[in-house]
Design an enzyme around this catalytic site. Structure first.
Site, PDB file in Angstrom:
ATOM      1  CG  ASP A 124      -1.857   1.286   1.436  1.00  0.00           C
ATOM      2  OD1 ASP A 124      -2.961   1.018   0.384  1.00  0.00           O
ATOM      3  OD2 ASP A 124      -1.641   2.114   1.819  1.00  0.00           O
TER       4      ASP A 124
ATOM      5  CG  HIS B 259      -4.097   9.906   0.093  1.00  0.00           C
ATOM      6  ND1 HIS B 259      -2.679   9.853  -0.040  1.00  0.00           N
ATOM      7  CD2 HIS B 259      -4.307   9.369   1.536  1.00  0.00           C
ATOM      8  CE1 HIS B 259      -2.333   9.373   1.146  1.00  0.00           C
ATOM      9  NE2 HIS B 259      -3.373   9.101   1.721  1.00  0.00           N
TER      10      HIS B 259
ATOM     11  CE1 TYR C 138       1.281   7.640   2.493  1.00  0.00           C
ATOM     12  CE2 TYR C 138       1.476   5.315   1.868  1.00  0.00           C
ATOM     13  CZ  TYR C 138       0.559   6.189   2.387  1.00  0.00           C
ATOM     14  OH  TYR C 138      -0.610   6.045   2.893  1.00  0.00           O
TER      15      TYR C 138
ATOM     16  CE  LYS D 140      -3.545   4.645   0.463  1.00  0.00           C
ATOM     17  NZ  LYS D 140      -2.155   4.582   0.845  1.00  0.00           N
TER      18      LYS D 140
END
Ligand SMILES: NC(=O)c1ccc[n+]([C@@H]2O[C@H](COP(=O)([O-])OP(=O)(O)OC[C@H]3O[C@@H](n4cnc5c(N)ncnc54)[C@H](OP(=O)(O)O)[C@@H]3O)[C@@H](O)[C@H]2O)c1
Length: 272
Positions: A46, A109, A51, A76
């Site tokens: 994930d 997100h 990130y 996302k």
């Protein structure tokens, strides 16, 4: 160790435990965690544009020679990339950086504001074009999901939210089950905040398991896909070693009573 799967409403299968990679540094830290994950049995990862480690995740998987159809990867759309064109362009950039033809699951997100409707149209387009295998949302409340019935041509297959016994969002879970939306639990270990809670430790003793394993198993027994994160090999292994026991009804009741509406990440309740 035995992996297990959930099936989304479009029949796509999704492994019930995914390794979360939030706050993992791109490069060696992420690559090592993915390697430990594969060794332990994970096939589901994930990540997110936010990130900044999408590329490191796929580099690691490619480096291990894992065939594309043998791993499941989610990304996302970042808050800054809402809107129809932005979502499509940023997704293409994610695909290019990760050297992928498709992500398995693409999520919005964060619900942001009215612009989320445009963003969802982009996800529908990407799904129809088969540039991802499933689409969904994250941090959506019942209000945001109900609103989607007014504008969506394809309803979300997944909602990823913070979920653990200390934030037992039972109404949201019931709603998602009724509407055939798979709920994914993020921060299932409370981001570490409650990992040493004595009430939890008492239950763990009954099964000779760790508190982290109890939290993960609780999520699985609620019917969720669970997304624990660790960078450490022994914990990555430990968090996957949960398929050889069941929490009994009595202990499930105790865990179900621990709710204190604890949010360790975002609170989307007030997003209009
Ligand atoms: N959609 C969203 O908005 C959203 C928001 C937050 C998170 N997420 C997703 O959910 C994933 C997990 O959430 P999270 O990272 O917030 O928190 P988490 O998985 O609840 O907890 C991670 C923390 O627990 C520690 N930990 C891991 N395994 C442990 C164990 N067996 N025993 C003791 N401590 C342990 C980790 O430290 P070490 O790394 O040092 O082991 C880290 O500090 C993220 O990586 C991300 O993929 C999504």
């Amino acid at each position: 160790m035995n992996n297990q799967y959930k099936t989304l409403k479009n029949q796509v299968k999704i492994p019930s435990i995914g390794l979360g990679v939030y706050l993992m540094e791109p490069g060696d830290q992420t690559r090592c965690a993915i390697q430990y994950g594969i060794k332990a049995g994970y096939t589901h990862f994930d990540t997110a544009q936010l990130y900044q480690n999408e590329q490191s995740v796929t580099d690691a998987l490619n480096g291990l020679g894992i065939k594309r159809e043998n791993f499941f990867i989610t990304t996302k759309i970042n808050r800054l990339n809402h809107g129809y064109d932005n979502a499509i362009e940023s997704y293409q950039q994610s695909l290019d950086e990760a050297k992928l033809k498709y992500f398995d699951l693409l999520l919005i997100h964060w619900p942001e504001g009215p612009i989320r409707k445009e963003t969802w149209k982009a996800l529908e387009h990407l799904y129809r074009e088969k540039r991802c295998r499933a689409i969904g949302v994250s941090n959506y409340t019942i209000k945001h999901l109900e609103e989607m019935k007014e504008y969506a041509e394809i309803l979300p297959m997944v909602n990823q939210v913070e979920f653990h016994p200390y934030l037992y969002q039972k109404k949201l879970l019931n709603y998602c089950q009724k509407n055939d939306i798979l709920l994914q639990a993020y921060s299932p270990l409370t981001h570490g905040e409650k990992i040493n809670d004595e009430k939890l430790s008492k239950i763990s003793l009954n099964y000779n398991k760790t508190n982290a394993q109890i939290l993960i198993k609780w999520g699985l027994q609620q019917g969720l896909v669970v997304l624990p994160k660790s960078t450490k090999e022994h914990r990555i292994q430990e968090n996957f070693d949960v398929f050889d026991f069941e929490i009994n009804n009595n202990d499930m009741d105790i865990l179900n009573s621990l709710n204190e509406n604890l949010r360790t990440c975002w609170n989307p309740s007030n997003v209009e």
